[in-house]
Design an enzyme around this catalytic site. Structure first.
Site, PDB file in Angstrom:
ATOM      1  N   ARG A  97      40.637  -1.386  39.024  1.00  0.00           N
ATOM      2  CA  ARG A  97      40.338  -2.314  40.457  1.00  0.00           C
ATOM      3  C   ARG A  97      41.454  -2.176  41.460  1.00  0.00           C
ATOM      4  NH1 ARG A  97      36.197  -1.668  38.484  1.00  0.00           N
ATOM      5  NH2 ARG A  97      34.594  -3.190  38.178  1.00  0.00           N
TER       6      ARG A  97
ATOM      7  N   GLU B 291      35.688  -1.574  49.210  1.00  0.00           N
ATOM      8  CA  GLU B 291      34.935  -0.438  48.854  1.00  0.00           C
ATOM      9  C   GLU B 291      33.468  -0.258  49.613  1.00  0.00           C
ATOM     10  OE1 GLU B 291      34.479  -0.119  44.711  1.00  0.00           O
ATOM     11  OE2 GLU B 291      36.760   0.234  44.394  1.00  0.00           O
TER      12      GLU B 291
ATOM     13  N   HIS C 271      34.852   5.601  43.220  1.00  0.00           N
ATOM     14  CA  HIS C 271      34.578   4.638  42.159  1.00  0.00           C
ATOM     15  C   HIS C 271      33.423   5.449  41.450  1.00  0.00           C
ATOM     16  CE1 HIS C 271      34.237  -0.089  41.072  1.00  0.00           C
ATOM     17  NE2 HIS C 271      34.301   0.959  40.129  1.00  0.00           N
TER      18      HIS C 271
END
Ligand SMILES: NC(=O)C1=CN([C@@H]2O[C@H](COP(=O)(O)OP(=O)(O)OC[C@H]3O[C@@H](n4cnc5c(N)ncnc54)[C@H](O)[C@@H]3O)[C@@H](O)[C@H]2O)C=CC1
Ligand SMILES: O=C(O)C(=O)COP(=O)(O)O
Length: 597
Positions: A285, A314, A333
């Site tokens: 993360r 994000e 991601h």
């Protein structure tokens, strides 16, 4: 596949309010518990719209594999609405029983509050649950389940892909060739073989990364304060302290969850302890790295390169210095984004959500006790008994008394560590709270609900002789420091006492106060204390008969020396106030109480 428990325990997660809980008594003021904050009270008055009879609605808020959607459709109405704004999500959620998200949707406290109590399950189609407000979920009795295994390999492979791509400047070189350049000397890389890789977080992904890195000839060490030493030994990895790991590493790969303890765990101070020229991979993360500090460490030459799949925000801002940094390789991601992982995750989460909506306990539940299926099946009749004892005990409390101290005693021939009482405790709490409040209580929020109301539940186990075949012999619930509306319910120690057993799979009430009895806990019961004399059963029976109230059983428990008896009468219908008054007016009846199960 998510293993689920038997449907036999379907009431454990039910948030349906049992509306038949208030007792009509000779003194019908209700006992009090500590008041709730106004907001949560308002919440709980909203009746759940999804009853067990109608098809539930599942909101799929982010792209989910087809196989998962099909599984959901077999059981529920499925609403696939992607890219909802926070406001749109809050509006929609009141119409949904479950929501499935990936990492891109914040399931905030506002979402739970906006759901009006209808939302029962949050399914995280993946591992990290940092985008779900777990405390709020628990407070609202909402189960959170994730899909912890299906994307492990995908994430590990992406970690290795980034590691190798970073070491050989693949992304930078690709961009350069596409821009018409041929810069062979600019993109000379470093080799992996023989280098030390520190895996930070040695869980599912971390250990798969370690395995693969060893295959590439790297020397792998790991830091994980909670990882079992035998797991590390099995992979051939040495577990070391945080400082040792970061000081020894040529490469650091992050695989811990984002929690308050891991937030910004890589920061100016920790970068300063690293080897000059260290390379960092983050597929965990973004928030575990202080991103501004990483830019500083890159510029200072402490960190030679970084490869990042995840970011604090994000998508990251376009002008992010980190993303634009020449020595940083980025992906959007993509850790879990393989065809295989997405298919697996979709099935894993759909099964867990459907199971949870059916009232089963998903083995992947994040905020409820995970009790093995066979244990739950065995405890099932005791679960019912526990709730009913709680329900009976609180109805015996006189109005105005504050229920604070509850003692539960489990008598069992099994060793204490062979008896998991978490589910029983939760159901006793449910029984204690629901009849006297508008709250709904389930396995998820039971302990929270008790705490919020200042209820102290102490548990004691009595080891009995006999065969440990049955998990329990009896359960006793005692409420201390309160008055009772039925004085006979107070035992010698001054506490309201009810005790029960399971006979032939059916819960029975076997003791009220000091009076032994044997009453099957079905329907409702009238409990009277009377002067022990002939004809009492007939008198009470005929009063009930006049109003066409069907009597399912009668039983009398006597304490001979005092010539008092306690009679329990099971009734199928609720008698009117007038009928109950007539029973109270029978001369030999000293006191009585009507208890709804
Ligand atoms: N980029 C992506 O698409 C993906 C990212 N992830 C992330 O990777 C993380 C790890 O996933 P799994 O390995 O499946 O989870 P896991 O729960 O199996 O492993 C996490 C490990 O981190 C350890 N840990 C906790 N606190 C720590 C600390 N302070 N220092 C060191 N270790 C600590 C735990 O003990 C545990 O062994 C997830 O939480 C998720 O955030 C997971 C899958 C895909
Ligand atoms: O499973 C995880 O923790 C992930 O980070 C995967 O995220 P995603 O489902 O691809 O948005």
């Amino acid at each position: 596949m998510a293993a689920t428990t038997s449907t036999a325990v379907s009431n454990l997660l039910s948030t349906k309010k049992n509306l038949s809980s208030l007792s009509l008594t000779s003194a019908n003021k209700l006992p009090t518990l500590s008041p709730l904050p106004t907001s949560s009270r308002t919440q709980r008055f909203i009746v759940l719209s999804a009853s067990l009879n109608s098809k539930p609605t599942v909101l799929v808020a982010e792209k989910l594999g087809e196989a998962g959607i099909n599984l959901l459709k077999d059981f529920a109405n499925v609403d696939c609405s992607y890219n909802l704004s926070p406001d749109e999500l809050c509006t929609k959620i009141s119409l949904c029983d479950a929501i499935i998200v990936r990492s891109g949707t914040k399931v905030s406290r506002e979402v739970f509050e906006s759901s009006g109590g209808r939302l029962k399950v949050v399914g995280r189609a993946g591992v990290g649950i940092d985008n779900v407000d777990l405390a709020a979920a628990t407070e609202h009795g909402c189960l959170v389940v994730n899909a912890p295994t299906a994307n492990t390999i995908a994430a590990a492979e992406h970690g290795i892909a980034l590691l190798a791509a970073m070491a050989r400047n693949v992304a930078q070189a690709d961009a350069s060739v596409k821009a018409g350049k041929w810069q062979r000397s600019k993109y000379v890389g470093v080799s992996l073989v023989g280098k030390t890789l520190a895996v930070m977080g040695f869980g599912k992904v971390g250990s798969e990364v370690a395995r693969r890195a060893k295959g590439l000839g790297m020397h792998v060490i790991a830091h994980d304060p909670y990882a079992p030493a035998d797991r590390a030994r099995a992979v051939g990895v040495e577990l070391v302290s945080f400082d040792e790991a970061i000081a020894a590493a040529d490469f650091i790969s992050l695989h811990m969850p984002l929690t308050p303890t891991t937030a910004k765990i890589l920061n100016d101070e920790t970068f300063a302890k690293m080897k000059k020229g260290v390379r960092i991979v983050n597929v965990a993360r973004g928030g575990v790295i202080d991103e501004d500090a990483l830019v500083r460490a890159l510029d200072a030459g402490i960190v030679a390169q970084a490869a990042l799949d995840v970011f604090t925000v994000e998508p990251p801002p376009q002008d992010s210095k980190l993303v634009q940094h020449e020595r940083v390789t980025v992906t959007p991601h993509l850790g879990a984004s393989t065809m295989e992982a997405q298919e697996g995750v979709a099935i894993e989460i759909a099964e867990a959500v459907v199971g949870a909506l059916k009232g089963e306990l998903a083995s992947t539940s994040v905020n409820a006790p995970m009790v093995p299926a066979e244990v739950l099946t065995e405890l099932k009749p005791f679960v019912e008994l526990a709730e009913k004892l709680g329900r009976l005990a609180v109805q015996l409390v006189s109005g105005g008394s504050g229920v604070k101290d509850v003692k539960v005693t489990y008598a069992s021939a099994r060793a204490p560590d062979d008896l998991d009482t978490r589910v029983l405790r939760a159901m006793i709490i449910k029984g204690l709270i629901e009849p006297i409040s508008s709250a709904f209580v389930n396995l998820v929020n039971a302990d929270f609900s008790a705490k919020q109301r200042g209820l102290r539940i102490s548990e004691e186990r009595i080891l009995q002789d006999g065969s440990p075949e049955s998990p329990l012999d009896s359960i006793q619930v005692q409420i201390a420091n309160v008055e009772s509306k039925f004085a006979s319910a107070i035992s010698e120690n001054g506490e309201i006492t009810v005790e029960g057993r399971v006979k032939d799979g059916i819960p029975h009430l076997t003791k009220v106060g000091s009076f032994e009895m044997d009453v099957s806990l079905e329907g409702s019961i009238i409990v009277c204390r009377q002067v022990d004399q002939p004809g009492m059963i007939g008198k009470v029976g005929s009063v009930l008969g006049e109003e066409n109230v069907n009597v399912s059983f009668m039983t009398v428990g006597r304490i001979a020396p005092r010539k008092h008896a306690v009679m329990a009468i099971g009734v199928d219908e609720q008698p009117s106030k007038e009928t109950l008054k007539k029973i109270g007016d029978i001369p030999a009846i000293e006191e009585f109480v009507f208890l709804k199960l």
